[in-house]
Write a protein that holds these residues in place. Structure first.
Motif, PDB file in Angstrom:
ATOM      1  N   GLU A 178       0.962  -1.252  -0.046  1.00  0.00           N
ATOM      2  CA  GLU A 178      -0.094   0.198  -0.074  1.00  0.00           C
ATOM      3  C   GLU A 178       0.822   1.206   0.180  1.00  0.00           C
ATOM      4  OE1 GLU A 178      -2.956   0.107  -0.571  1.00  0.00           O
ATOM      5  OE2 GLU A 178      -4.076  -1.278   0.345  1.00  0.00           O
ATOM      6  N   PHE A 179       1.889   1.267   0.665  1.00  0.00           N
ATOM      7  CA  PHE A 179       2.888   2.310   1.026  1.00  0.00           C
ATOM      8  C   PHE A 179       3.867   2.505  -0.391  1.00  0.00           C
ATOM      9  CE2 PHE A 179       6.622   4.882   2.291  1.00  0.00           C
ATOM     10  CZ  PHE A 179       5.851   5.714   2.889  1.00  0.00           C
ATOM     11  N   PHE A 180       4.216   1.370  -0.797  1.00  0.00           N
ATOM     12  CA  PHE A 180       5.130   1.730  -2.021  1.00  0.00           C
ATOM     13  C   PHE A 180       4.716   1.528  -3.408  1.00  0.00           C
ATOM     14  CE2 PHE A 180       8.056   1.165   1.395  1.00  0.00           C
ATOM     15  CZ  PHE A 180       9.063   2.094   1.400  1.00  0.00           C
ATOM     16  N   GLY A 181       3.313   1.165  -3.461  1.00  0.00           N
ATOM     17  CA  GLY A 181       2.772   0.663  -4.683  1.00  0.00           C
ATOM     18  C   GLY A 181       2.735   1.776  -5.771  1.00  0.00           C
ATOM     19  N   GLY A 182       2.491   1.131  -6.836  1.00  0.00           N
ATOM     20  CA  GLY A 182       2.671   1.982  -8.108  1.00  0.00           C
ATOM     21  C   GLY A 182       3.965   2.188  -8.642  1.00  0.00           C
ATOM     22  N   ASN A 183       4.417   3.423  -8.910  1.00  0.00           N
ATOM     23  CA  ASN A 183       5.684   3.848  -9.669  1.00  0.00           C
ATOM     24  C   ASN A 183       6.878   3.588  -8.594  1.00  0.00           C
ATOM     25  OD1 ASN A 183       4.624   4.363 -11.993  1.00  0.00           O
ATOM     26  ND2 ASN A 183       4.224   6.583 -11.534  1.00  0.00           N
ATOM     27  N   ASN A 184       6.893   3.427  -7.288  1.00  0.00           N
ATOM     28  CA  ASN A 184       7.796   3.342  -6.326  1.00  0.00           C
ATOM     29  C   ASN A 184       8.212   1.914  -6.281  1.00  0.00           C
ATOM     30  OD1 ASN A 184       7.801   6.171  -5.671  1.00  0.00           O
ATOM     31  ND2 ASN A 184       5.929   5.811  -4.212  1.00  0.00           N
ATOM     32  N   TRP A 185       7.617   0.944  -6.833  1.00  0.00           N
ATOM     33  CA  TRP A 185       8.105  -0.295  -6.890  1.00  0.00           C
ATOM     34  C   TRP A 185       9.148  -0.670  -7.928  1.00  0.00           C
ATOM     35  CZ3 TRP A 185       4.551  -5.171  -8.440  1.00  0.00           C
ATOM     36  CH2 TRP A 185       5.189  -6.144  -8.336  1.00  0.00           C
ATOM     37  N   VAL A 186      10.191  -1.200  -7.900  1.00  0.00           N
ATOM     38  CA  VAL A 186      11.127  -1.471  -8.881  1.00  0.00           C
ATOM     39  C   VAL A 186      11.159  -3.033  -8.796  1.00  0.00           C
ATOM     40  CG1 VAL A 186      13.410  -1.564  -9.479  1.00  0.00           C
ATOM     41  CG2 VAL A 186      12.494   0.502  -8.269  1.00  0.00           C
ATOM     42  N   ARG A 187      10.508  -3.402  -9.929  1.00  0.00           N
ATOM     43  CA  ARG A 187      10.291  -4.864 -10.014  1.00  0.00           C
ATOM     44  C   ARG A 187      11.592  -5.620 -10.155  1.00  0.00           C
ATOM     45  NH1 ARG A 187       4.929  -7.168 -11.727  1.00  0.00           N
ATOM     46  NH2 ARG A 187       3.443  -5.504 -11.560  1.00  0.00           N
ATOM     47  N   LEU A 188      11.784  -6.699  -9.290  1.00  0.00           N
ATOM     48  CA  LEU A 188      13.085  -7.578  -9.357  1.00  0.00           C
ATOM     49  C   LEU A 188      12.387  -8.832 -10.133  1.00  0.00           C
ATOM     50  CD1 LEU A 188      14.526  -7.647  -5.944  1.00  0.00           C
ATOM     51  CD2 LEU A 188      15.626  -6.579  -8.070  1.00  0.00           C
ATOM     52  N   PRO A 189      13.328  -9.672 -10.957  1.00  0.00           N
ATOM     53  CA  PRO A 189      12.674 -10.975 -11.520  1.00  0.00           C
ATOM     54  C   PRO A 189      12.322 -11.801 -10.357  1.00  0.00           C
ATOM     55  CG  PRO A 189      14.842 -10.204 -12.528  1.00  0.00           C
ATOM     56  CD  PRO A 189      14.572  -9.319 -11.357  1.00  0.00           C
ATOM     57  N   TYR A 190      11.266 -12.692 -10.840  1.00  0.00           N
ATOM     58  CA  TYR A 190      10.913 -13.636 -10.032  1.00  0.00           C
ATOM     59  C   TYR A 190      11.762 -14.638  -9.417  1.00  0.00           C
ATOM     60  CZ  TYR A 190       7.553 -17.247  -8.020  1.00  0.00           C
ATOM     61  OH  TYR A 190       7.036 -18.240  -7.679  1.00  0.00           O
ATOM     62  N   LEU A 191      12.795 -14.783 -10.274  1.00  0.00           N
ATOM     63  CA  LEU A 191      13.714 -15.569  -9.838  1.00  0.00           C
ATOM     64  C   LEU A 191      14.548 -15.242  -8.640  1.00  0.00           C
ATOM     65  CD1 LEU A 191      15.511 -16.019 -13.245  1.00  0.00           C
ATOM     66  CD2 LEU A 191      14.295 -17.685 -12.213  1.00  0.00           C
ATOM     67  N   PHE A 192      14.400 -14.070  -8.192  1.00  0.00           N
ATOM     68  CA  PHE A 192      15.112 -13.624  -6.798  1.00  0.00           C
ATOM     69  C   PHE A 192      14.173 -13.795  -5.483  1.00  0.00           C
ATOM     70  CE2 PHE A 192      17.546 -11.229  -9.709  1.00  0.00           C
ATOM     71  CZ  PHE A 192      18.996 -11.420  -9.032  1.00  0.00           C
ATOM     72  N   ILE A 215      17.413 -19.970 -10.515  1.00  0.00           N
ATOM     73  CA  ILE A 215      16.740 -19.509  -9.525  1.00  0.00           C
ATOM     74  C   ILE A 215      18.037 -19.055  -8.448  1.00  0.00           C
ATOM     75  CG2 ILE A 215      15.470 -20.301  -7.365  1.00  0.00           C
ATOM     76  CD1 ILE A 215      13.921 -22.317  -9.126  1.00  0.00           C
ATOM     77  N   ARG A 216      17.370 -17.804  -8.120  1.00  0.00           N
ATOM     78  CA  ARG A 216      18.807 -17.332  -6.993  1.00  0.00           C
ATOM     79  C   ARG A 216      18.276 -17.337  -5.751  1.00  0.00           C
ATOM     80  NH1 ARG A 216      21.346 -13.708 -10.475  1.00  0.00           N
ATOM     81  NH2 ARG A 216      23.074 -13.883  -8.968  1.00  0.00           N
ATOM     82  N   ILE A 217      16.941 -17.546  -5.361  1.00  0.00           N
ATOM     83  CA  ILE A 217      16.576 -17.566  -4.023  1.00  0.00           C
ATOM     84  C   ILE A 217      15.240 -18.213  -3.855  1.00  0.00           C
ATOM     85  CG2 ILE A 217      15.540 -16.359  -1.881  1.00  0.00           C
ATOM     86  CD1 ILE A 217      17.183 -13.774  -2.845  1.00  0.00           C
ATOM     87  N   LEU A 218      15.262 -19.421  -3.098  1.00  0.00           N
ATOM     88  CA  LEU A 218      14.124 -20.171  -2.628  1.00  0.00           C
ATOM     89  C   LEU A 218      13.599 -19.546  -1.308  1.00  0.00           C
ATOM     90  CD1 LEU A 218      15.112 -23.929  -3.195  1.00  0.00           C
ATOM     91  CD2 LEU A 218      13.638 -22.432  -4.411  1.00  0.00           C
ATOM     92  N   HIS A 219      12.255 -19.522  -1.345  1.00  0.00           N
ATOM     93  CA  HIS A 219      11.254 -18.930  -0.261  1.00  0.00           C
ATOM     94  C   HIS A 219      10.354 -19.808   0.332  1.00  0.00           C
ATOM     95  CE1 HIS A 219       8.906 -15.170   1.519  1.00  0.00           C
ATOM     96  NE2 HIS A 219       9.455 -16.113   2.477  1.00  0.00           N
ATOM     97  N   TYR A 220      10.751 -20.367   1.547  1.00  0.00           N
ATOM     98  CA  TYR A 220       9.837 -21.374   2.126  1.00  0.00           C
ATOM     99  C   TYR A 220       8.586 -20.653   2.814  1.00  0.00           C
ATOM    100  CZ  TYR A 220      13.648 -24.651   1.102  1.00  0.00           C
ATOM    101  OH  TYR A 220      14.688 -25.021   0.229  1.00  0.00           O
ATOM    102  N   ILE A 221       7.545 -20.212   2.017  1.00  0.00           N
ATOM    103  CA  ILE A 221       6.549 -19.579   2.604  1.00  0.00           C
ATOM    104  C   ILE A 221       5.646 -20.593   3.322  1.00  0.00           C
ATOM    105  CG2 ILE A 221       6.461 -17.701   1.054  1.00  0.00           C
ATOM    106  CD1 ILE A 221       4.192 -19.201  -0.411  1.00  0.00           C
ATOM    107  N   GLY A 222       4.548 -20.137   4.279  1.00  0.00           N
ATOM    108  CA  GLY A 222       3.747 -20.915   5.042  1.00  0.00           C
ATOM    109  C   GLY A 222       4.327 -20.922   6.332  1.00  0.00           C
ATOM    110  N   ALA A 223       3.200 -21.491   7.249  1.00  0.00           N
ATOM    111  CA  ALA A 223       3.396 -21.542   8.508  1.00  0.00           C
ATOM    112  C   ALA A 223       4.467 -22.485   9.199  1.00  0.00           C
ATOM    113  CB  ALA A 223       2.239 -21.924   9.284  1.00  0.00           C
ATOM    114  N   VAL A 224       4.597 -23.560   8.136  1.00  0.00           N
ATOM    115  CA  VAL A 224       5.526 -24.760   8.641  1.00  0.00           C
ATOM    116  C   VAL A 224       6.795 -24.679   7.561  1.00  0.00           C
ATOM    117  CG1 VAL A 224       5.725 -27.223   8.806  1.00  0.00           C
ATOM    118  CG2 VAL A 224       3.759 -26.129   9.170  1.00  0.00           C
ATOM    119  N   LYS A 225       8.114 -24.358   8.566  1.00  0.00           N
ATOM    120  CA  LYS A 225       9.095 -24.448   7.753  1.00  0.00           C
ATOM    121  C   LYS A 225      10.084 -25.759   7.420  1.00  0.00           C
ATOM    122  CE  LYS A 225       8.080 -20.111   7.780  1.00  0.00           C
ATOM    123  NZ  LYS A 225       7.600 -19.393   6.554  1.00  0.00           N
TER     124      LYS A 225
END
Length: 404
Positions: A178-192, A215-225
């Motif tokens: 909400e704060f940085f949305g719009g033109n303030n968001w510089v998009r990184l590739p999804y690979l990060f 792939i540069r970074i894996l992100h283990y989202i969710g409650a169980v790590k």
């Protein structure tokens, strides 16, 4: 010379295995920049703090500055009360001693060197760099961020976060979008910031296979790590937990004591949140009547059985006191012990019919059968013999078939 650093956040011991593995992995990948951790040191032991200090270049205490989102909002939107504490990411913008920071959640695992994030482009004040979220690509995922610290931006974020309606998910991701949305968001590739096949619903598997090696970074989202599982066999291999476990075992496998401790930490950051005293609907305060004995006030029925008109009184009650006369009162603990003693003594008495009783041999001698038990009985040997029966029957049947 520019001052860059990788930063992460730790507000409780639940994510400590992730923070330690993340730091070691960044070093192994050859980063030339500092590693810092924003730490609520009041939530971890001194021993664990020393382990963090052995890996990270700098610990920035945030004990008095931990910022929590409105808990009710987080529970309502995400049912993830532990995310309330992630509002503390706002504190990153107050670290003005650094020109730029790359923030990494404790549950991410870098697969390649990430220093190009600092070298390839420079952020303007008020901008944020992040990868699109796989669940809704028009917003960014806040697990991997490149930011430019600024006192002005920090103060605006603090004021902005004071309004609960300014986060659409109740947590930091909704707030920052909400704060940085719009033109303030510089998009990184999804690979990060790749969230690997969470819940088995990856939308575009061909692209995943095509770009997997990039792939540069894996992100283990969710409650169980990954570290919440006792071992890799009990986790979901499709979620790429094996990559995290390989690194964790390589970094900490030789120290059995540390490894055991890290894998047996309590789960959940919610234990660090400050709650008011909770009260259940069926809790009733004790009040003191005319005597010194406590009594309960009448209350509205809560459970189904409390709505029954017919109330059944207890038929078996243990009384804590012994009768003044010294006699054993029926239903008391002394009476129960006496009955138990009599029952043990009477184990040899076996009832034959309704009218007659006889004294039998002890049960341990004949087990209730007329034939005396075999004292040389070997259960293991007998089990082995029984296991051979199918082969004996098969051989016998085969022999008869060949004779024909």
């Amino acid at each position: 010379m520019s001052n860059f650093a990788y930063a992460t956040l730790l507000t409780g011991e639940s994510y400590l295995p992730g923070v330690l593995t993340l730091g070691q992995k960044l070093k192994e990948l050859g980063t030339k920049h500092k590693l810092i951790v924003l730490l609520d040191s009041s939530s971890i032991s001194e021993e664990n703090k020393e382990v963090i200090q052995s890996i990270y270049d700098e610990i920035i205490p945030i004990d008095e500055e931990v910022i929590s989102a409105p808990l009710e909002k987080v529970q309502e939107k995400l049912d993830r009360s532990e995310l309330s504490i992630t509002f503390s990411k706002i504190l990153l913008w107050n670290l003005t001693q650094f020109d730029e920071l790359v923030y990494l959640d404790a549950d991410v695992l870098p697969l390649q060197n990430l220093d190009e994030l600092f070298e390839s482009f420079e952020l303007k004040s008020g901008e944020i760099a992040a990868s699109p979220d796989s669940g809704w690509p028009d917003i960014f995922n806040s697990g991997v961020l490149k930011i430019k610290p600024s006192t002005e931006t920090f103060e605006k974020l603090i004021e902005f976060s004071s309004q609960p309606e300014n986060t659409f998910d109740g947590a930091d991701q909704g707030l920052l979008n909400e704060f940085f949305g719009g033109n303030n968001w510089v998009r990184l590739p999804y690979l990060f910031n790749v969230t690997p096949n969470y819940r088995q619903d990856y939308q575009y598997l061909p692209a995943f296979h095509r770009f997997f090696n990039q792939i540069r970074i894996l992100h283990y989202i969710g409650a169980v790590k990954p570290w919440h599982y006792g071992d890799i066999l009990s986790s979901d291999l499709a979620n790429f937990h094996q990559y995290w476990w390989d690194d964790f075992n390589r970094f900490f496998g030789e120290d059995a004591h540390l490894k055991y401790k890290l894998l047996n930490l309590p789960r959940g950051e919610a234990s660090n949140l400050k709650f008011g005293k909770q009260k259940n609907a069926w809790d009733v305060d004790f009040v003191t009547g005319g005597s010194s004995e406590p009594t309960r006030e009448s209350h509205s029925p809560v459970f189904p059985w409390e709505h029954r008109e017919e109330k059944r009184e207890a038929t078996r009650v243990f009384h804590p006191t012994t009768p003044p006369s010294g006699e054993v009162e029926e239903g008391s603990s002394e009476a129960v012990e006496e009955d138990l003693k009599k029952n043990i003594e009477a184990l040899g008495d076996v009832k034959v019919s309704k009218d007659t009783e006889k004294k039998s041999e002890p049960l341990s001698k004949n087990y209730g059968f007329e034939k005396e038990g075999d004292k040389n009985f070997n259960p293991e040997k007998s089990l082995a013999e029984v296991a051979k029966l199918p082969f004996k029957f098969f051989s016998k049947a085969r022999g008869k078939k060949e004779e024909k």
